[in-house]
Design an enzyme around this catalytic site. Sequence first.
Site, PDB file in Angstrom:
ATOM      1  N   ASP A 214       3.816 -14.524  11.491  1.00 15.08           N
ATOM      2  CA  ASP A 214       2.502 -14.908  10.977  1.00 15.08           C
ATOM      3  C   ASP A 214       1.522 -13.748  11.192  1.00 15.08           C
ATOM      4  O   ASP A 214       0.975 -13.585  12.288  1.00 15.08           O
ATOM      5  CB  ASP A 214       2.062 -16.178  11.726  1.00 15.08           C
ATOM      6  CG  ASP A 214       0.728 -16.708  11.254  1.00 15.08           C
ATOM      7  OD1 ASP A 214       0.001 -15.980  10.560  1.00 15.08           O
ATOM      8  OD2 ASP A 214       0.408 -17.858  11.604  1.00 15.08           O
TER       9      ASP A 214
ATOM     10  N   GLU B 157       0.836  -1.216   0.000  1.00 16.15           N
ATOM     11  CA  GLU B 157       0.000   0.000   0.000  1.00 16.15           C
ATOM     12  C   GLU B 157       0.864   1.257   0.000  1.00 16.15           C
ATOM     13  O   GLU B 157       1.712   1.441   0.887  1.00 16.15           O
ATOM     14  CB  GLU B 157      -0.923  -0.008   1.226  1.00 16.15           C
ATOM     15  CG  GLU B 157      -1.884   1.171   1.234  1.00 16.15           C
ATOM     16  CD  GLU B 157      -2.918   1.102   2.367  1.00 16.15           C
ATOM     17  OE1 GLU B 157      -3.274   0.000   2.809  1.00 16.15           O
ATOM     18  OE2 GLU B 157      -3.350   2.173   2.794  1.00 16.15           O
TER      19      GLU B 157
ATOM     20  N   LYS C 126      -7.491  -0.682  11.422  1.00 23.07           N
ATOM     21  CA  LYS C 126      -6.893  -1.122  10.156  1.00 23.07           C
ATOM     22  C   LYS C 126      -5.640  -0.299   9.890  1.00 23.07           C
ATOM     23  O   LYS C 126      -4.615  -0.821   9.428  1.00 23.07           O
ATOM     24  CB  LYS C 126      -7.912  -0.968   9.018  1.00 23.07           C
ATOM     25  CG  LYS C 126      -7.467  -1.567   7.693  1.00 23.07           C
ATOM     26  CD  LYS C 126      -6.667  -0.622   6.837  1.00 23.07           C
ATOM     27  CE  LYS C 126      -6.268  -1.266   5.512  1.00 23.07           C
ATOM     28  NZ  LYS C 126      -5.362  -0.418   4.727  1.00 23.07           N
TER      29      LYS C 126
ATOM     30  N   HIS D  75      -2.346  10.694   0.113  1.00 24.21           N
ATOM     31  CA  HIS D  75      -2.562   9.356  -0.414  1.00 24.21           C
ATOM     32  C   HIS D  75      -2.564   9.344  -1.939  1.00 24.21           C
ATOM     33  O   HIS D  75      -1.922   8.510  -2.569  1.00 24.21           O
ATOM     34  CB  HIS D  75      -3.911   8.850   0.107  1.00 24.21           C
ATOM     35  CG  HIS D  75      -4.046   7.376   0.021  1.00 24.21           C
ATOM     36  ND1 HIS D  75      -3.477   6.535   0.939  1.00 24.21           N
ATOM     37  CD2 HIS D  75      -4.665   6.592  -0.883  1.00 24.21           C
ATOM     38  CE1 HIS D  75      -3.740   5.297   0.609  1.00 24.21           C
ATOM     39  NE2 HIS D  75      -4.461   5.301  -0.496  1.00 24.21           N
TER      40      HIS D  75
HETATM   41  C1  MEV Z   1      -5.799   3.339   5.095  1.00 25.75           C
HETATM   42  O1  MEV Z   1      -5.062   2.194   4.715  1.00 25.75           O
HETATM   43  C2  MEV Z   1      -5.815   3.494   6.599  1.00 25.75           C
HETATM   44  C3  MEV Z   1      -6.698   4.642   7.132  1.00 25.75           C
HETATM   45  O2  MEV Z   1      -8.015   4.499   6.638  1.00 25.75           O
HETATM   46  C4  MEV Z   1      -6.666   4.532   8.639  1.00 25.75           C
HETATM   47  C5  MEV Z   1      -7.619   5.479   9.340  1.00 25.75           C
HETATM   48  O3  MEV Z   1      -8.655   5.864   8.786  1.00 25.75           O
HETATM   49  O4  MEV Z   1      -7.330   5.784  10.527  1.00 25.75           O
HETATM   50  C6  MEV Z   1      -6.178   5.959   6.666  1.00 25.75           C
END
Ligand code: MEV
Length: 440
Positions: free
Chosen positions: A296, A85, A280, A393
């Site tokens: 793992d 990513e 995430k 991003h």
């Molecule tokens: C993207 O991979 C992760 C985010 O969505 C985490 C978040 O929203 O805190 C940017």
Amino acid sequence: MSKSISGFSKLSKSKKIDWIVNSYFSNAEDAKRVLKQYWNNNEKLQQLHDEFIENTITNYYLPLGVAPNFLINNKLYTIPMAIEESSVVAAASKTAKFWMERGGFRTKVISTTKIGQVHFMYVGDFEKLNQFFNAIKPKFFKDTDAITKNMKKRGGGILDIELRNKTNDIKNYYQLHASFETLDAMGANFINSCLEQFAKTLRSEALTFEMFSKEEKQIDIVMSILSNYVPDCLVRAEVSCKVEDLTENGTISGETFANKFVQAVRIAEVEPYRAVTHNKGIMNGIDAVVLATGNDFRAVEAGVHAYASRSGRYTSLSHAKVENGVFTFWMEIPMALGTVGGLTGLHPLVKLSLELLHKPTASELMQVVAVAGLAQNFAALRSLTTTGIQEGHMKMHLMNILNQVEANDLEKQTLTAYFKNNTVTHNAVIEAINELRVKN
Ligand code: MEV
């Protein structure tokens, strides 16, 4: 239409590929070329990778990036990250530098206990089962002597074994619930071998236990397996600084930033939809280091998310507060990692990653991984509560789109410059490259 095949695993690698490309691809030769272009010229190295799993047909590359300037408990680290990513490694590096200038990360391993269970069925009186368990408990330790000998020498081994009555959940269901200290090994093989021996001992001892009726003697083992839920294998990572030191380039005051940041964390604490995305982001950092160090990541993911739901409601793994003018941001997470065994001594890039990290113990690696997670979360929340996530991003994503359309170096240079002042969207990039190509 898909075809079935028997004896596939017994075919040679090249026969496997022939079958795949001829059965599934309109252009078999092209599919074969794509598979083969990822083979390593070094035959020994290729064979090593072929033998990690079964039915290997090629290698699947992920970039290995590094994020320097991580100051953890006053020691500097450059952290290896294997991830596809865009912007994750850039965010980690930026956050590392930000906190390096503010005292760095502080970490602590809180506990290192791992769990395994033998799940079994017993039809009979619980009190008798309990007496039986207490009578044979030393035998569980004795019968696993050969397995635990080396681990014990190094200070680890089986910590305890409990009998758990689970008949309120499922009729006749009981467990041997065992705890382990596996030191620098992740411990899956060690734990599972011990558990399978416990199961054998349990079943065979029951057959001769005099107090048991004929039916009670027939203990039925369902399964023996470690748990990836490791709430007692816990690490803490933290950063803090004076609120006024949070500002970087004067665009937003430290106080405004701290308040927004704390609010954002609070939202993730109370709102599961947000908590999942928030966590995430933490896992972006964690998985990348876990993968780079040959651990793992599925086990870590499963355990971390279970931990995030331990109150009965899924919630944020991280927390933040402002107290007496000081901003503190922290996280406690469970993870079972190894720095010996498994891939750690086999995969050349894993070995290299571990050396880059000063050859850490499993406890040290837990701390580095937790820091990578906290840093990633800090970076995401910082963007989200200030500029928004898309700005950074999409700039990083630009390169992916340019690669998709096979832009050459000059096109990449021209369009990177152009998109410094223009919003990156997929369409905008495609239009810009088409225009450029028409002009040239
Ligand atoms: C993207 O991979 C992760 C985010 O969505 C985490 C978040 O929203 O805190 C940017």
